[in-house]
Design a protein around this motif. Structure first.
Motif, PDB file in Angstrom:
ATOM      1  N   UNK A   6       0.868  -1.160  -0.062  1.00 46.80           N
ATOM      2  CA  UNK A   6       0.046  -0.005   0.066  1.00 46.80           C
ATOM      3  C   UNK A   6       0.904   1.288   0.126  1.00 46.80           C
ATOM      4  N   UNK A   7       1.936   1.398  -0.709  1.00 51.50           N
ATOM      5  CA  UNK A   7       2.932   2.215  -0.929  1.00 51.50           C
ATOM      6  C   UNK A   7       2.225   3.591  -1.728  1.00 51.50           C
ATOM      7  N   UNK A   8       2.586   4.491  -0.982  1.00 53.20           N
ATOM      8  CA  UNK A   8       2.239   5.722  -2.086  1.00 53.20           C
ATOM      9  C   UNK A   8       1.163   6.614  -1.339  1.00 53.20           C
ATOM     10  N   UNK A   9       0.388   6.209  -0.388  1.00 54.13           N
ATOM     11  CA  UNK A   9      -0.546   7.378   0.388  1.00 54.13           C
ATOM     12  C   UNK A   9       0.191   8.128   1.262  1.00 54.13           C
ATOM     13  N   UNK A  10      -0.412   8.617   2.141  1.00 48.80           N
ATOM     14  CA  UNK A  10       0.133   9.585   2.790  1.00 48.80           C
ATOM     15  C   UNK A  10       0.985   9.064   3.925  1.00 48.80           C
ATOM     16  N   UNK A  11       0.934   7.892   4.409  1.00 44.05           N
ATOM     17  CA  UNK A  11       1.730   7.486   5.338  1.00 44.05           C
ATOM     18  C   UNK A  11       2.926   6.754   4.603  1.00 44.05           C
ATOM     19  N   UNK A  12       2.304   5.919   3.478  1.00 46.51           N
ATOM     20  CA  UNK A  12       3.258   4.863   2.794  1.00 46.51           C
ATOM     21  C   UNK A  12       4.601   5.736   2.131  1.00 46.51           C
ATOM     22  N   UNK A  13       4.263   6.770   1.920  1.00 44.86           N
ATOM     23  CA  UNK A  13       5.333   7.845   1.259  1.00 44.86           C
ATOM     24  C   UNK A  13       6.153   8.523   2.332  1.00 44.86           C
ATOM     25  N   UNK A  58       7.836 -11.960  -1.224  1.00 45.26           N
ATOM     26  CA  UNK A  58       9.081 -12.694  -1.252  1.00 45.26           C
ATOM     27  C   UNK A  58      10.252 -11.961  -0.980  1.00 45.26           C
ATOM     28  N   UNK A  59      10.986 -12.660  -0.110  1.00 48.38           N
ATOM     29  CA  UNK A  59      12.419 -12.041  -0.032  1.00 48.38           C
ATOM     30  C   UNK A  59      12.484 -11.049   1.055  1.00 48.38           C
ATOM     31  N   UNK A  60      11.296 -10.680   1.688  1.00 53.76           N
ATOM     32  CA  UNK A  60      11.138  -9.538   2.704  1.00 53.76           C
ATOM     33  C   UNK A  60      11.207 -10.192   4.076  1.00 53.76           C
ATOM     34  N   UNK A  61      11.950  -9.272   4.884  1.00 50.32           N
ATOM     35  CA  UNK A  61      12.084  -9.550   6.260  1.00 50.32           C
ATOM     36  C   UNK A  61      10.951  -9.033   7.102  1.00 50.32           C
ATOM     37  N   UNK A  62      10.699  -7.475   6.632  1.00 45.60           N
ATOM     38  CA  UNK A  62       9.638  -7.063   7.447  1.00 45.60           C
ATOM     39  C   UNK A  62       8.712  -6.484   6.458  1.00 45.60           C
ATOM     40  N   UNK A  63       7.384  -6.471   6.823  1.00 48.44           N
ATOM     41  CA  UNK A  63       6.458  -6.056   5.934  1.00 48.44           C
ATOM     42  C   UNK A  63       5.316  -5.173   6.717  1.00 48.44           C
ATOM     43  N   UNK A  64       5.102  -3.737   5.924  1.00 50.06           N
ATOM     44  CA  UNK A  64       4.334  -2.788   6.504  1.00 50.06           C
ATOM     45  C   UNK A  64       3.283  -2.511   5.791  1.00 50.06           C
ATOM     46  N   UNK A  65       1.962  -2.937   6.481  1.00 50.51           N
ATOM     47  CA  UNK A  65       0.595  -2.588   5.798  1.00 50.51           C
ATOM     48  C   UNK A  65       0.115  -1.179   6.006  1.00 50.51           C
ATOM     49  N   UNK A  66       0.112  -0.269   5.041  1.00 52.51           N
ATOM     50  CA  UNK A  66      -0.206   0.885   5.171  1.00 52.51           C
ATOM     51  C   UNK A  66      -1.132   1.264   4.323  1.00 52.51           C
ATOM     52  N   UNK A 198       5.325   8.038  10.528  1.00 54.78           N
ATOM     53  CA  UNK A 198       6.311   7.063   9.654  1.00 54.78           C
ATOM     54  C   UNK A 198       7.568   6.955  10.506  1.00 54.78           C
ATOM     55  N   UNK A 199       8.123   7.737  10.921  1.00 55.75           N
ATOM     56  CA  UNK A 199       9.540   7.392  11.529  1.00 55.75           C
ATOM     57  C   UNK A 199       9.112   6.628  12.641  1.00 55.75           C
TER      58      UNK A 199
END
Length: 305
Positions: A6-13, A58-66, A198-199
């Protein structure tokens, strides 16, 4: 590899800007993701498609759902459980940790005057019931040992994009009009700065001991009323800013021009009482000082210059 679903939104960016402190391998996943950092990896995927999400993680260690689904109750009811199930399953398959970016819609409306991670869960809105359901999905998966997960929870945003104070206070004042709010200007209302959110989310994702828990993201503790927020904007704009409190039923009318307000109507109770968000647990654990209200207001204005 750290991946944002969900990259690209206010938080994802903003999260994409914060993650290089921890990794130079960042994957942005969405329908049409766009690079923020030069080294970002772009991966197009429909988060409603389980196979697509498993491949994206695939290949990810940490996943953020935003992900920010369209702000409509029916869409939330239909799509949030699917998106969450797909994220959990993808993390289980690839043994990745899951960080879920959440809000406070599931909290007891009678406890908003001082919200902590221990605030009772008692949603009284359809959107709140959806958020309760998906939050339980995350923590149940963690408790079962299927994945490692945590919930990062924010109050209402203050930031340049998709933030109510920007839409109803700053943009009105910029047009020479009174700032608009709902119910009362005299209630305390906390706002989580999108940069801090985000931080904080990045810090939680990269702290092994933070998983298995709910965290309030860093939010300035100053108990400002809406009138005081309006005055801060006025001071920064060098104008004598005034506000007006609109009756809650006006949300539906203004929703014709500001669509998000129409869907906010069922959340109207957040405006007729004090709404104070306590992030002491986070700020003490990480020794983090959130942006002051003055900095947050200036950050909004600088975006539009």
């Amino acid at each position: 590899m750290q991946t944002i679903l969900g990259a690209g939104g206010a938080i994802g960016t903003e999260l994409t800007k914060a993650l290089p402190k921890f990794t130079n391998e960042i994957k942005l996943v969405g329908r049409n993701p766009v690079k923020v950092n030069d080294t970002d990896l772009i991966h197009k995927a429909d988060l409603l498609n389980e196979e697509a999400v498993i491949k994206a993680v695939e290949g990810s260690k940490i996943v953020y759902l935003t992900v920010g689904l369209v702000y409509k109750t029916k869409i939330w009811q239909e799509q949030w459980p699917i998106v969450m199930n797909n994220a959990i399953e993808a993390c289980r398959v690839h043994k990745a940790k899951l960080v879920f970016f959440d809000n406070v819609y599931m909290y007891d409306r009678d406890a908003l005057k001082h919200m902590t991670e221990k605030t009772p869960i008692r949603p009284t809105s359809d959107k709140g019931r959806v958020r309760e359901k998906v939050a339980h999905m995350v923590m149940d998966a963690h408790e079962k040992g299927d994945i490692e997960a945590l919930i990062a929870r924010a109050a209402d945003f203050i930031g340049p994009i998709n933030s109510v104070p920007t839409e109803t206070i700053y943009k009105n004042l910029a047009k020479g009009k009174k700032a608009d709010w709902f119910a009362s200007l005299n209630m305390i209302h906390s706002f989580t700065d999108t940069t801090d959110a985000a931080i904080g989310t990045a810090m939680l994702g990269n702290a092994a001991t933070s998983f298995g828990d709910v965290w309030h993201l860093p939010t300035d503790p100053t108990p400002l009323t809406v009138t005081q927020w309006i005055e801060l904007f006025g001071k920064e704009m060098n104008i004598n800013a005034k506000g007006r409190a609109l009756p809650l039923w006006m949300m539906g009318v203004l929703g014709i021009f500001i669509p998000v307000l129409k869907e906010l109507k069922e959340m109207a109770y957040q405006y007729d009482r004090d709404y104070y968000f306590d992030s002491t647990k986070f700020t003490r654990r990480f020794e983090y000082k959130p942006s002051t209200p003055e900095v947050s207001v200036k950050r909004v204005m600088d975006y539009f210059k």
